[in-house]
Design a protein around this motif. Structure first.
Motif, short mmCIF file in Angstrom:
data_model
loop_
_atom_site.label_atom_id
_atom_site.label_comp_id
_atom_site.label_asym_id
_atom_site.label_seq_id
_atom_site.Cartn_x
_atom_site.Cartn_y
_atom_site.Cartn_z
N GLN A 70 0.83 -1.21 0.00
CA GLN A 70 0.00 0.00 0.00
C GLN A 70 0.87 1.26 0.00
O GLN A 70 0.57 2.23 -0.70
CB GLN A 70 -0.92 -0.02 1.22
CG GLN A 70 -1.89 -1.20 1.23
CD GLN A 70 -2.46 -1.47 2.60
OE1 GLN A 70 -2.45 -0.61 3.48
NE2 GLN A 70 -2.96 -2.68 2.82
N LEU A 71 1.95 1.21 0.76
CA LEU A 71 2.86 2.35 0.82
C LEU A 71 3.51 2.61 -0.54
O LEU A 71 3.59 3.75 -1.00
CB LEU A 71 3.94 2.09 1.88
CG LEU A 71 5.05 3.15 2.01
CD1 LEU A 71 4.47 4.49 2.43
CD2 LEU A 71 6.11 2.68 3.01
N ILE A 74 1.02 4.06 -3.10
CA ILE A 74 0.75 5.49 -2.89
C ILE A 74 1.95 6.34 -3.30
O ILE A 74 1.79 7.38 -3.96
CB ILE A 74 0.41 5.74 -1.40
CG1 ILE A 74 -0.96 5.13 -1.08
CG2 ILE A 74 0.41 7.24 -1.09
CD1 ILE A 74 -1.33 5.23 0.38
N ALA A 95 -0.58 6.14 3.86
CA ALA A 95 -0.61 4.67 3.86
C ALA A 95 -0.92 4.12 5.24
O ALA A 95 -1.77 3.24 5.40
CB ALA A 95 0.72 4.12 3.35
N ASN A 99 -4.45 2.21 6.33
CA ASN A 99 -4.32 0.83 6.79
C ASN A 99 -4.79 0.67 8.23
O ASN A 99 -5.54 -0.25 8.55
CB ASN A 99 -2.86 0.39 6.67
CG ASN A 99 -2.64 -1.03 7.12
OD1 ASN A 99 -2.41 -1.30 8.30
ND2 ASN A 99 -2.71 -1.97 6.19
#
Length: 219
Positions: A70-71, A74, A95, A99
């Protein structure tokens, strides 16, 4: 193999400066994630089906994929869609917030579900507005029940914040790695970074116990 701890002593202040970066990211992410988590939790218990589906889909996606993925999406992926770069710091906060909100929403939802439904029915019978009932009656009780789970999520986020080193944020882990690269001595600075994270987690654990004990005494 020569492990020289004394060689990194001059670099310790540089590594310690990363604590402020780590704490800033964690604190801001927790605040945003907590607020968004409350909204998601309320969506999940809502009688409006689209809101329930939206919250469940959101939680499924963010709990079902790695945080580091996810990081990276982004930080590296979104700029290709948006047409402009995203700085590492806001990318990390975004992120972690998104999360963390997924996990916090489930914790809050479980806490609300544990409250006797009779209290909601009584409040509704007295004509208490839904928003006021949640703010003044249900959520305060739920928070007392879920405090240990919330503290565990906060501790987990503090440790997982180390992955921001992958996008170049100058946190504790990144600085320790740089010191290791400059001195060709990775073990000592990384061990020092591990000690810093351990101390931070122990402080959070102690604060959690103090808050939990105070809330129990206030019952």
């Amino acid at each position: 193999m020569d492990i020289n701890f004394s060689a990194i002593v001059p670099s310790l202040p540089y590594i310690l400066q990363g604590i402020w970066v780590t704490l800033q990211i964690v604190a801001l992410s927790l605040l945003i994630g907590f607020a968004w988590g409350i909204v998601l939790a309320l969506f999940k218990i809502s009688r409006i089906k689209p809101l329930m589906w939206l919250a469940d889909a959101y939680t499924s996606i963010f709990r079902g994929t790695p945080l580091v993925l996810q990081l990276l999406i982004i930080y590296f992926g979104l700029p290709q869609i948006l047409g402009f770069p995203i700085d590492p710091y806001p990318a990390a906060v975004a992120a972690f917030s998104l999360n963390s909100a997924a996990y916090i929403s489930e914790i809050i939802r479980a806490g609300i579900a544990a409250i006797d439904k009779g209290q909601q029915e009584a409040a509704m019978a007295l004509g208490v507005p839904y928003s006021k009932m949640m703010k003044d009656i249900i959520l305060p009780q739920a928070f007392k029940n879920i405090l240990p789970a919330l503290m565990n999520e906060f501790i987990t986020l503090t440790k997982e914040s180390a992955i921001v080193t992958t996008i170049g944020v100058q946190d504790v882990m990144r600085r320790a790695y740089q010191v290791g690269a400059d001195s060709y001595n990775y073990f000592a600075p990384l061990l020092f970074a591990g000690a810093i994270y351990y101390v931070l987690v122990m402080i959070l654990t102690l604060l959690g116990k103090l808050v939990e004990g105070r809330m129990k005494r206030s019952d």
